[in-house]
Design a protein around this motif. Structure first.
Motif, PDB file in Angstrom:
ATOM      1  N   THR A  43       0.837  -1.194   0.000  1.00 23.72           N
ATOM      2  CA  THR A  43       0.000   0.000   0.000  1.00 23.72           C
ATOM      3  C   THR A  43       0.875   1.248   0.000  1.00 23.72           C
ATOM      4  OG1 THR A  43      -0.154   0.393   2.385  1.00 23.72           O
ATOM      5  CG2 THR A  43      -1.624  -1.288   1.462  1.00 23.72           C
ATOM      6  N   GLY A  44       0.228   2.418  -0.028  1.00 26.34           N
ATOM      7  CA  GLY A  44       0.947   3.677  -0.014  1.00 26.34           C
ATOM      8  C   GLY A  44       1.329   4.125   1.392  1.00 26.34           C
ATOM      9  N   GLU A  45       2.075   5.210   1.440  1.00 23.55           N
ATOM     10  CA  GLU A  45       2.511   5.815   2.698  1.00 23.55           C
ATOM     11  C   GLU A  45       1.299   6.293   3.503  1.00 23.55           C
ATOM     12  OE1 GLU A  45       5.628   9.382   4.111  1.00 23.55           O
ATOM     13  OE2 GLU A  45       5.162   9.049   1.991  1.00 23.55           O
ATOM     14  N   HIS A  85       1.849  -2.296   4.851  1.00 24.06           N
ATOM     15  CA  HIS A  85       0.950  -1.147   4.996  1.00 24.06           C
ATOM     16  C   HIS A  85       1.667  -0.002   5.693  1.00 24.06           C
ATOM     17  CE1 HIS A  85       0.302  -2.620   9.163  1.00 24.06           C
ATOM     18  NE2 HIS A  85      -0.183  -1.410   9.424  1.00 24.06           N
ATOM     19  N   ALA A  99       6.159   1.627   8.182  1.00 30.33           N
ATOM     20  CA  ALA A  99       5.598   0.604   7.294  1.00 30.33           C
ATOM     21  C   ALA A  99       5.840  -0.744   7.951  1.00 30.33           C
ATOM     22  CB  ALA A  99       6.246   0.656   5.920  1.00 30.33           C
ATOM     23  N   PRO A 171       6.288   2.235   0.186  1.00 30.58           N
ATOM     24  CA  PRO A 171       5.056   3.029   0.334  1.00 30.58           C
ATOM     25  C   PRO A 171       5.391   4.512   0.190  1.00 30.58           C
ATOM     26  CG  PRO A 171       5.236   1.393   2.075  1.00 30.58           C
ATOM     27  CD  PRO A 171       6.564   1.427   1.378  1.00 30.58           C
TER      28      PRO A 171
END
Length: 272
Positions: A43-45, A85, A99, A171
């Motif tokens: 997933t993203g930051e 994540h 993360a 991320p």
């Protein structure tokens, strides 16, 4: 060793309505990714809470093994899918931009805290991490973790290459006008270090920021195997380990290094 099928979850647009909404979106994406054969979902930051939170980030931060992490562990185990994540991590009085890599059995594999904080906002709410190298192994593939701005420092990525990282999960919350990072710098980083890089961005407007999307899986030959557009998207592509080995044999950057010439220079701090 074949390929590690990797899913990149780009999004969301704007601050999530709640952590529960983020977890529901993650569950749906994990089901989709697993159905398409993925073994890793990135997933993203700050995926869990949103990025543009101001001082509210401290109220939303959770311990590394907190309630959200336990929920994500359940998602990972349900779909037999490893998950990276991004989230705000609370450690006592400190908050880190972190993360977490959870294994396909729901067990924690790695935890990374962003070392290079970007801009006044991040420096005002986060404490930088002090572990430059975090790795774990999934299906025989060595996975490393960095977050957004970290990957723009060649030393950080080179340290992973020298330590044997094969797939670097990043991320990201890349905003305009820095599109060139996703478009140009990421493939170059992958090529010069002989590794796959899964660079997963946010997208669309959020507070004062406009995130550019453009998430990608860049290969060790500098070729982008998958590239997202500007909106929410779930990409699935293969990180080919045979390609990685062949590329490292053909590309001599790592073996032709002469650290005795520039090791001290790389450690020197300059004054802006």
């Amino acid at each position: 060793m074949g390929a590690l099928r990797t899913a990149l979850l780009q999004g969301p647009v704007g601050v999530p309505a709640s952590t529960a909404a983020s977890l529901a979106a993650l569950d749906a994406a994990a089901a989709d990714a697993a159905g398409r054969g993925a073994r890793l979902l990135v997933t993203g930051e700050m995926f869990l809470t949103g990025y543009a939170l101001g001082d509210a980030v401290a109220d939303l931060a959770e311990p590394a093994g907190g309630a959200a992490a336990q929920h994500i562990a359940g998602i990972a185990a349900r779909y037999s899918l490893a998950i990276v994540h991004g989230y705000p991590e609370r450690d006592g009085d400190r908050v880190h931009n972190s993360a977490r890599l959870t294994g396909p059995d729901g067990m924690p594999l790695a935890e990374y805290r962003k070392a290079h904080l970007f801009g006044d906002y991040e420096r005002s709410v986060f404490t930088p991490g002090d572990r430059p190298l975090v790795q774990a192994t999934l299906d025989g593939v060595r996975i490393g973790l960095l977050i957004c701005y970290d990957v723009e420092f060649p030393e950080a990525v080179r340290a992973h290459a020298l330590a044997g990282t094969e797939l670097l999960a990043v991320p990201t919350a890349l905003m305009r006008p820095y599109e060139f990072v996703a478009d140009t710098l990421l493939p170059a980083r992958a090529f010069e270090n002989g590794m796959h890089i899964a660079y997963v961005n946010r997208c669309g407007p959020e507070g004062e920021y406009d995130f550019v999307g453009g998430s990608c899986l860049a290969g060790p030959d500098g070729v982008v195997r998958a590239r997202a557009g500007a909106g929410p998207e779930l990409l699935v592509a293969d990180a080919d380990m045979e390609l990685l080995r062949a590329t490292r044999e053909q590309n001599p950057y790592l073996t032709d290094r002469r650290p005795e010439l520039y090791g001290s220079l790389a450690a020197r701090r300059t004054t802006p």
